[in-house]
Design a protein around this motif. Structure first.
Motif, short mmCIF file in Angstrom:
data_model
loop_
_atom_site.label_atom_id
_atom_site.label_comp_id
_atom_site.label_asym_id
_atom_site.label_seq_id
_atom_site.Cartn_x
_atom_site.Cartn_y
_atom_site.Cartn_z
N GLU A 172 -68.96 -43.25 -53.65
CA GLU A 172 -67.86 -42.50 -53.04
C GLU A 172 -66.56 -43.29 -53.06
N LYS A 183 -70.32 -47.95 -52.47
CA LYS A 183 -69.09 -48.36 -53.15
C LYS A 183 -69.39 -49.12 -54.44
N TYR A 237 -62.77 -39.41 -56.02
CA TYR A 237 -63.23 -40.68 -55.44
C TYR A 237 -62.17 -41.25 -54.51
N MET A 275 -71.21 -45.51 -46.70
CA MET A 275 -70.54 -45.05 -47.89
C MET A 275 -70.86 -46.03 -49.02
N LYS A 300 -74.42 -42.45 -56.68
CA LYS A 300 -73.86 -41.73 -55.53
C LYS A 300 -72.68 -42.47 -54.89
#
Length: 154
Positions: A87, A3, A112, A1, A85
């Motif tokens: 998340e 960040k 988000y 993921m 991109k």
């Protein structure tokens, strides 16, 4: 993921009784910026600082975004998050009960995942306890993190 880290408004014209927050945030950036896919530092522009750079934080790969309202979720930030991109977003900065909280709600509304770095929060109104209580209620205790703490010698 993927960040991101967003730290709001650590600037000389805002510190006052919150001068402790600058070295804590800078130390966290120095030690942890590399752990993020994107680092954003916001600089709130207002009438008194319109032609000045009062931003204190520095990090080699950070994007500096000027803003003119409480939330850091500006059109430029939206684009940076989308382009990278992202998340998950970590938040810290001044003013926890206004700018950080406004950003938190805007990010949540946009879908988000949000986590707050509690030791990197400061409030003019000295309302961090109340603010983090609300953040824990909204985000869950597990998303208000004790990252970025520690003694800073200045």
């Amino acid at each position: 993921m993927k960040k991101a880290l967003i730290i709001t408004d650590i600037q000389s014209d805002f510190l006052g009784n919150m001068d402790y927050i600058y070295p804590l945030c800078q130390k966290y950036l120095d030690n942890s910026a590399k752990d993020y896919d994107l680092v954003i530092l916001t600089h709130w522009k207002h009438v008194e600082n319109e032609n000045e750079n009062t931003l204190l934080l520095k990090s080699p790969n950070a994007k500096v975004v000027e803003k003119r309202g409480y939330s850091a979720f500006t059109d430029e930030v939206k684009q940076l998050l989308a382009d990278n991109k992202i998340e998950l977003v970590h938040l810290g900065g001044i003013d926890s009960d206004m700018a950080v909280m406004a950003t938190m709600y805007n990010l949540l509304d946009a879908g988000y995942l949000v986590q707050v770095l509690e030791p990197l929060l400061a409030s003019y109104a000295t309302r961090n306890w109340e603010t983090t209580t609300i953040m824990k209620f909204v985000l869950g205790d597990e998303n208000v993190l004790n990252l970025g703490s520690g003694r800073v010698w200045v």
